[in-house]
Structures are given as structure tokens and as C-alpha cells.
Design an enzyme around this catalytic site. Structure first.
Site, short mmCIF file in Angstrom:
data_model
loop_
_atom_site.label_atom_id
_atom_site.label_comp_id
_atom_site.label_asym_id
_atom_site.label_seq_id
_atom_site.Cartn_x
_atom_site.Cartn_y
_atom_site.Cartn_z
N SER A 166 0.85 -1.19 0.00
CA SER A 166 0.00 0.00 0.00
C SER A 166 0.88 1.23 0.00
CB SER A 166 -0.89 -0.01 1.24
OG SER A 166 -1.08 1.30 1.72
N GLY B 156 -8.57 8.14 8.62
CA GLY B 156 -8.83 8.82 9.90
C GLY B 156 -9.72 10.03 9.79
N LEU C 185 -14.30 8.96 6.62
CA LEU C 185 -14.92 8.77 5.30
C LEU C 185 -14.86 7.32 4.85
CD1 LEU C 185 -13.59 12.02 3.53
CD2 LEU C 185 -15.80 11.66 4.65
N SER D 5 -12.36 4.93 4.89
CA SER D 5 -11.24 4.36 4.13
C SER D 5 -11.15 2.86 4.37
CB SER D 5 -9.93 5.05 4.51
OG SER D 5 -9.68 4.89 5.89
N SER D 6 -11.55 2.39 5.54
CA SER D 6 -11.47 0.95 5.81
C SER D 6 -12.49 0.18 4.98
CB SER D 6 -11.63 0.66 7.31
OG SER D 6 -12.82 1.22 7.79
N ASP E 240 -21.23 1.54 6.48
CA ASP E 240 -20.12 1.93 5.61
C ASP E 240 -19.95 0.96 4.44
OD1 ASP E 240 -19.87 3.75 7.62
OD2 ASP E 240 -18.09 2.84 8.51
N TYR F 111 -16.76 4.73 20.92
CA TYR F 111 -17.72 4.12 20.00
C TYR F 111 -18.30 2.84 20.62
CZ TYR F 111 -19.69 2.18 15.67
OH TYR F 111 -20.54 1.67 14.72
C1 GLA Z 1 -18.78 4.38 11.90
C2 GLA Z 1 -19.21 2.93 11.79
C3 GLA Z 1 -20.61 2.80 11.20
C4 GLA Z 1 -21.60 3.70 11.94
C5 GLA Z 1 -21.04 5.12 12.10
C6 GLA Z 1 -21.92 5.97 12.96
O1 GLA Z 1 -18.65 4.93 10.63
O2 GLA Z 1 -18.31 2.22 10.97
O3 GLA Z 1 -21.03 1.45 11.23
O4 GLA Z 1 -21.96 3.15 13.17
O5 GLA Z 1 -19.75 5.11 12.65
O6 GLA Z 1 -23.12 6.21 12.33
#
Ligand code: GLA
Length: 390
Positions: free
Chosen positions: A74, A129, A132, A134-135, A179, A231
Site C-alpha cells: 500500500s 482517519g 470517510l 477508508s477501511s 459503511d 464508539y
Molecule cells: C462508523 C461505523 C458505522 C456507523 C457510524 C456511525 O462509521 O463504521 O457502522 O456506526 O460510525 O453512524
């Protein structure tokens, strides 16, 4: 300022491939980052989200190899990472950015697929980070590459869960399904309304240009402070509250039942967490109603209300994002909110197309006055999800 055209990042992936491995890749696969228009921390509560795919992409150039080993290079690192089945089968053994790649291999194997060994080169315009996704972008691009290279039978509507498993069970991040769904199922010119319980989707036309509007995404550049732990704590708190209320998930608390439900909760903090999730689900549905009617400009107040709820009830914002929202609103944005998991990341602002420079300048001035690092604004529009380039 607009996003870099995808050709640049694809060319970088190819150049990286040639330099590391020699020869040409068998193909290139691209997956976008995402921005969430509205619906934050609702996905793991089985609720609703309304993200769209970004014109910033991660590209994987790859070829299969004859042994069951995976080599990944990468742009983030000088040296490639190589791993085999023993590393993959023990979640956590491959770490750093390569864990997302190993996680996808692991999830495919866990689902019973024979995954081809591969050499992969990854380039990306999705900032790491910044919230957006990226993962999710690297997961989706690698998944697409491995499915194609191996000729695996795996319909794309099953990809989001599989990529989510990579992230949850291999990388160890307890995130929801938003995501991966956005970056895999997103459609150009549309926002994706997703029911996170049933995975049913509705592609809602979201043509900003037609409405004379633009979406400004401002990277707050705030360092993510304790984001992972916070989180997970929010998620646990929501799950505990659902158990207390005797429902499978907070999605099952209707907005009309909220006032009756809140007194049953043990403390003020839990009540505020639940109020955020239940009202946020409703804001997503209200936003969808407006978008279906073509009233894009009218969603502004819902975006701003979402931000206030994240700031005051869910407590996931930081001063940098609050200031960016305030400055954008003061400069005439129709609505603004933090997007993504929180504790930093990006703010989105819905603006008149002609106001992009003025709003970006207002946020930059507000940052400079407080001594914050300069923000990174770009205008974005909805693009399509993961795809094979060639
Ligand atoms: C991150 C997580 C998502 C979601 C958001 C909050 O992006 O990867 O699954 O929970 O936070 O909405």
C-alpha cells in the site's frame, strides 16, 4: 476545489504493482469512501441510514498466485506485507492497514470459499482517519478483486455483511453495516436509504447540481480522541437500554413511544443516548420523504438538528466539528452536521453551489481564530459503489 479524478489513483495502484511485483496486474478494482447524509449511530441499533458513495476512491491492482499466500503493498508503507492461511485464520495476527485485507480473506474463508492467493497493490484518495470509511473502501475493493480472481460465487448483496465481519471479527472494530453498504451498493446521483435490520435499500435521487446546491465536506482534522473506546461504549449503552426496554433493538422504539420509554431508563445519560437514536431514525425517514419529493434544500434543518443531537445527547462531537458546523451555518449553509462515527472526522454542509468558497473561507477563518489546524474542504457528489475498472 473538487476531488482528484479517479484516473490518478488507478495509475498509482498500477505503478505500485509494477514496481513491487513486476509485470501487469490481471485487473483493477475500485471502491469509494462514503459520507453519511444523516443517520448516525443508528445502524447497529437496527435502524435507518442515508449515506452516499464519494468521488474519492481506493484502487486495488491485483493478480492471483499459485500458492495460498497474500502479498499486499500500500502507498501507506514502503514494504509489502505478506501473510498465509495460519495468519489469516487467527484474527488479530495481521495488524495495521493490512488487517483489513487479511480480514476479507478470513471472512471469505469463514464463509466456505476457496480464496485464491494474490499479489495486491493498493492506492487511495480516501483520507485515513477522516471518518470517510477508508477501511470499508479497502475491504470492498479487495473483496471485489478476490471474488473475481477466484471466480467465487458470491452475489454482491452479500458483500456488505461479509466485509462487516472482516472489520468486526478480524480487525476487532464493533461497527455496523452502514459503511460497507454505502461503498458497495451506492449508486451515482443517489443517496442510499438502508434499513439496517432487513438490508432493504431504496436508491433515492439526490441530484445536488440540478437543485443548484452543493455538499461541502470539511475535514475537521481533529485528532480522533479515544474514538474506538467511546464508539464501543455508545454501542454497549444502546444495547443495554434496548434490553431494559424489552425490545430487540432501539429501532423498535417508535418516536411516538419515546416519552413513555424514557422514564423506564436508569439514568439521564442513557435517556439522552436513547433519545438521540430514536429521534435520529425519525430524521432519516423525514429526510427521505423530502428527497423523494425533490426538496433537497429543505433537509438543511434536519441535518443541523442531527448535529445538535450528536453534540448534546450522544456526546460524540469535539470542539473542532462544532465550530465548523457553526461557522458554516453562519456563512449561509442550509444545514450542517458532523458525519461518521464521531470524535473528529468530517463535517458536511449543504450549501448553494455558488457559496462553496465563501463557506470554506468562513470555516478556515473560525479555525485560524482558535488556533486549530487548517480544515480540508472539498465539494462532493454521490457516485457509484465498488466496481471493476479493467
Ligand atoms: C462508523 C461505523 C458505522 C456507523 C457510524 C456511525 O462509521 O463504521 O457502522 O456506526 O460510525 O453512524
Amino acid at each position: 476545489m473538487t476531488a482528484a479524478p479517479p484516473a490518478d489513483v488507478a495509475a498509482r495502484a498500477t505503478a505500485g504493482f509494477r514496481q513491487r511485483y513486476g509485470g501487469e496486474p490481471a485487473g483493477r478494482w475500485a471502491a469509494p469512501g462514503r459520507v453519511n447524509l444523516i443517520g448516525e449511530h443508528t445502524d447497529y441499533n437496527d435502524g435507518f441510514v442515508l449515506p452516499f458513495a464519494l468521488p474519492l476512491r481506493t484502487v486495488v491492482a491485483a493478480t492471483s498466485r499459485n500458492d495460498a499466500r497474500w502479498t499486499v503493498w500500500s502507498e501507506l508503507d514502503a514494504a509489502p506485507v505478506e501473510f498465509g492461511p495460519a495468519d489469516v485464520d487467527e484474527p488479530g495476527r495481521v495488524t495495521g492497514w493490512a488487517a483489513y485485507v487479511a480480514g476479507v480473506v478470513w471472512a471469505l474463508r469463514a464463509a466456505g470459499h476457496t480464496v485464491p492467493g494474490a499479489r495486491l497493490a493498493v492506492a487511495s484518495d480516501v483520507p485515513v482517519g477522516a471518518g470517510l470509511s477508508s477501511s470499508a473502501a479497502i475491504e470492498a475493493a479487495v473483496l471485489a478483486a478476490l471474488v473475481d480472481l477466484g471466480g467465487l460465487h458470491l452475489p454482491t448483496d452479500r458483500w456488505p455483511r461479509l466485509a462487516q465481519r472482516a472489520e468486526n471479527d478480524y480487525v476487532g472494530a464493533p461497527t455496523g453495516i452502514m459503511d460497507q453498504s454505502a461503498v458497495i451498493r451506492g449508486r451515482s446521483g443517489h443517496a442510499l436509504l438502508l434499513d439496517c435490520r432487513t438490508e432493504e435499500i431504496e436508491q433515492i435521487p439526490f441530484d445536488l447540481a440540478l437543485a443548484g446546491l452543493a455538499m461541502l465536506v470539511i475535514d475537521s482534522r481533529a485528532p480522533h480522541r479515544h474514538a474506538d473506546g467511546e464508539y464501543a461504549a455508545r454501542r454497549r449503552s444502546c444495547e443495554r437500554a434496548a434490553r431494559t426496554l424489552g425490545v430487540p433493538a432501539l429501532r423498535d422504539v417508535n418516536i411516538t413511544d419515546l416519552d413513555a420509554a424514557l422514564p423506564k431508563l436508569p439514568d439521564d445519560e442513557t435517556r439522552r443516548r436513547v433519545r438521540h437514536v430514536v429521534t435520529e431514525d425519525q430524521r432519516v425517514l423525514d429526510t427521505a420523504v423530502l428527497l423523494r419529493a425533490g426538496l433537497i434544500g429543505d433537509v438543511g434543518p434536519l441535518l443541523t438538528a442531527s448535529h445538535a443531537s450528536m453534540r448534546d445527547d450522544f456526546e460524540i462531537t469535539v470542539p473542532e466539528v462544532d465550530i465548523a458546523v457553526e461557522a458554516a451555518l453562519a456563512a449561509g449553509a442550509y444545514g450542517a452536521r458532523m458525519t461518521g462515527g464521531g470524535f473528529g472526522g468530517c463535517v458536511l454542509a449543504l450549501i448553494e453551489a455558488s457559496a462553496a468558497d465563501a463557506v470554506a473561507a468562513a470555516v478556515a477563518t473560525a479555525y485560524a481564530e482558535r488556533g486549530f489546524a487548517a480544515p480540508g474542504p472539498v465539494t462532493v457528489f454521490p457516485t457509484g459503489g465498488v466496481t471493476r475498472l479493467d
